[in-house]
Design a protein around this motif. Sequence first.
Motif, PDB file in Angstrom:
ATOM      1  N   GLU A   1     -15.116   3.646   4.604  1.00 47.07           N
ATOM      2  CA  GLU A   1     -13.667   3.610   4.722  1.00 47.07           C
ATOM      3  C   GLU A   1     -13.176   2.226   4.330  1.00 47.07           C
ATOM      4  N   ALA A   2     -12.031   2.191   3.672  1.00 47.61           N
ATOM      5  CA  ALA A   2     -11.430   0.925   3.236  1.00 47.61           C
ATOM      6  C   ALA A   2     -10.035   0.804   3.838  1.00 47.61           C
ATOM      7  N   ALA A   3      -9.720  -0.351   4.392  1.00 55.17           N
ATOM      8  CA  ALA A   3      -8.404  -0.591   4.994  1.00 55.17           C
ATOM      9  C   ALA A   3      -7.869  -1.920   4.504  1.00 55.17           C
ATOM     10  N   ALA A   4      -6.571  -1.968   4.263  1.00 53.47           N
ATOM     11  CA  ALA A   4      -5.940  -3.185   3.738  1.00 53.47           C
ATOM     12  C   ALA A   4      -5.800  -4.240   4.829  1.00 53.47           C
ATOM     13  N   VAL A   5      -6.000  -5.482   4.442  1.00 54.62           N
ATOM     14  CA  VAL A   5      -5.722  -6.629   5.295  1.00 54.62           C
ATOM     15  C   VAL A   5      -4.609  -7.413   4.612  1.00 54.62           C
ATOM     16  N   SER A   6      -3.480  -7.563   5.292  1.00 57.07           N
ATOM     17  CA  SER A   6      -2.307  -8.159   4.654  1.00 57.07           C
ATOM     18  C   SER A   6      -1.827  -9.382   5.418  1.00 57.07           C
ATOM     19  N   HIS A   7      -1.125 -10.225   4.692  1.00 58.46           N
ATOM     20  CA  HIS A   7      -0.491 -11.405   5.302  1.00 58.46           C
ATOM     21  C   HIS A   7       0.852 -11.602   4.627  1.00 58.46           C
ATOM     22  N   ASP A   8       1.905 -11.604   5.423  1.00 52.73           N
ATOM     23  CA  ASP A   8       3.258 -11.731   4.898  1.00 52.73           C
ATOM     24  C   ASP A   8       3.557 -10.672   3.845  1.00 52.73           C
ATOM     25  N   GLY A   9       3.021  -9.458   4.068  1.00 53.44           N
ATOM     26  CA  GLY A   9       3.285  -8.354   3.158  1.00 53.44           C
ATOM     27  C   GLY A   9       2.415  -8.312   1.924  1.00 53.44           C
ATOM     28  N   ALA A  10       1.534  -9.290   1.739  1.00 55.67           N
ATOM     29  CA  ALA A  10       0.669  -9.334   0.555  1.00 55.67           C
ATOM     30  C   ALA A  10      -0.756  -8.945   0.935  1.00 55.67           C
ATOM     31  N   LEU A  11      -1.425  -8.216   0.051  1.00 55.80           N
ATOM     32  CA  LEU A  11      -2.819  -7.827   0.277  1.00 55.80           C
ATOM     33  C   LEU A  11      -3.707  -9.061   0.129  1.00 55.80           C
ATOM     34  N   THR A  12      -4.414  -9.420   1.198  1.00 52.15           N
ATOM     35  CA  THR A  12      -5.254 -10.621   1.156  1.00 52.15           C
ATOM     36  C   THR A  12      -6.743 -10.300   1.227  1.00 52.15           C
ATOM     37  N   ASP A  13      -7.096  -9.108   1.685  1.00 51.65           N
ATOM     38  CA  ASP A  13      -8.505  -8.729   1.768  1.00 51.65           C
ATOM     39  C   ASP A  13      -8.572  -7.236   2.051  1.00 51.65           C
ATOM     40  N   ILE A  14      -9.785  -6.701   2.056  1.00 54.66           N
ATOM     41  CA  ILE A  14      -9.996  -5.291   2.379  1.00 54.66           C
ATOM     42  C   ILE A  14     -11.143  -5.193   3.368  1.00 54.66           C
ATOM     43  N   ARG A  15     -10.898  -4.459   4.431  1.00 49.05           N
ATOM     44  CA  ARG A  15     -11.913  -4.245   5.453  1.00 49.05           C
ATOM     45  C   ARG A  15     -12.692  -2.970   5.125  1.00 49.05           C
ATOM     46  N   LEU A  16     -14.022  -3.097   5.112  1.00 49.43           N
ATOM     47  CA  LEU A  16     -14.900  -1.994   4.721  1.00 49.43           C
ATOM     48  C   LEU A  16     -15.757  -1.583   5.909  1.00 49.43           C
ATOM     49  N   THR A  17     -15.717  -0.305   6.243  1.00 43.63           N
ATOM     50  CA  THR A  17     -16.523   0.228   7.336  1.00 43.63           C
ATOM     51  C   THR A  17     -17.503   1.258   6.768  1.00 43.63           C
TER      52      THR A  17
END
Length: 589
Positions: A8-24
């Motif tokens: 599974e992939a989930a977005a990691v955002s900061h101030d509305g911008a995609l900064t990383d992706i969390r992978l499970t």
Amino acid sequence: MTDSRPYEAAAVSHDGALTDIRLTQAGKTRHLFGRSAHSGELRLLDSLPLHAPSPGAPAVLPVLIGSGLGHALTALLGAAASGAAPLSEPRLAVVDREAPILALTGIGQVHAADPRVAWFDDPDPEAVLAAIAALCAATGRAPVPLALPAYQRLDPGYYGAILRGLASRAGEAAPAARPGRDPFSACRSPRFAGERPRVLLLTSRLFLSGEVVAACGRLGAPCRYAQIGEDETDAEAFLARVAAEVAAFRPDFVLTFNHLCLDREGYLADLLSRLELPLASWFADNPELILGNYVRPFPSHAAAFTWDADTTAFLVKSGCANVFHLPLAADVTRFRPAGEPDPGHPLAARVSFVGNSMLAKTRTRLAHAAPHPELAARLTDIARDFGQSPERSVSAFLASRHPDMLAHYRALDGPGPTLAFETAVVWEATRLYRRDCLARVMPLFPTIVGDAGWLETFPDEGRLWRRLPEMAYYDQLPGFYPHTQVNLNITSRQMKGAVNQRVFDVPACGAFLVTDRQEQMDALFEPGRESAVYTHPDELPDMVRHYLARPGERRRIAQAARRRILAEHTYDRRMETIFAAMRRLFATG
């Protein structure tokens, strides 16, 4: 076989911008990069030589193993912008088939049509390696892998195999430089091995491409649309772009319309011959006005499909052994009934015609031809006679009907001006024919949809007729035709027996059409029951009045024509015909 495992992939955002992706994956959670995503991707490029490292050594082709968040990809494109490679040549390759990640980043969509990026997502790593080898051969570059570590953890079998294959080639001379090696062997996979063919649609502008892509999708045939810019004049860059598309997609055949992207010098025809890759060229305009200046019109594995049965002999004479008559059709998902027409609608009309006046087009071609003043002065007379003649060839027509003008015609300055003059004759003949037909129905206050040239043709707008500006083919015309009681069709004089697109589009909308008689019409629609035709402009006033007074008869003919279109004249059916012909001619697996 790869080691692909679900995750599974989930977005990691900061101030509305995609900064990383969390992978499970398998109960463990990791990140694509963590806090240093931007700098982490860019560190991949620290030791990359973007140009040849030493005299005589090949330039490199960066191969990103995973697109990540796009930082490395963007930097590579920016760094390569100052290089010597043509802008249309692939600057880098990306191997990435991670749909969950791509859905979050959108990178795949952004670069889907970018000629600088060759994208590979075939599930077979050997197929990817072969395609990259072919791309390197076409561009004269050596592959340099740049691996994003997270991708190897996600699918070690797939990305590991590709990395090992690329590592063995990194820094080597490009395959084309190896003596005795065929640089295009990797592109010669068995053709038509699957149930449905893989179609590479190659064109330089949107022309029937929407219909074909949609039809292929409905038929389950993989279709890749490659739009090659008309300004790509550098032959090496042009061929590299095509080779990259072939290497990445591995098509069963290439499809183009009106021979678009087939250069007059024959470079692409030679490339397709070397690849043994079949070409299907579907003509919807007169090939005599298209192929006149081609040195090598067709590659060794080619089939031509033409909307006009009268042009088959010319195509055979031009060097294509496999020629088929294939009329146009309707995209019934776009052109379809939209309920009962509203008589009070702003577009409502009793009689209408949609088409170009051909005034500006004729003047432009005549100016390009720059003929002798006497020949230019005779254009209208020549064109009128040509429009009424069964002769298709302008040169043959001049020799038989206007021999006194033949010397001026032969004195035109080369193939370009000659073709321009022939086109001017055809378009002037069409202009005169359309003017004569519409002049007959002026007492019925027609609506004319088209260019501003109609205002010069019929200056009494508002008193005798109504003009509407040109309409978008896909977005506006399907909604316009049903609001007209009698739609008129006045066929271009480039076709003496074939039918045009409007013959299919208007009835597909459930609307009624009166069209001029074309010899090939009766093989498509049953006369009287499925079509209403006139043989001379003089017949139009009485015929239009007849149908205006009989809405039930109009409805019966329109409905019968639509049933015929749904059964026999859809673009799905036309593509099935092309698939069957190309498989029968060129299948190797």
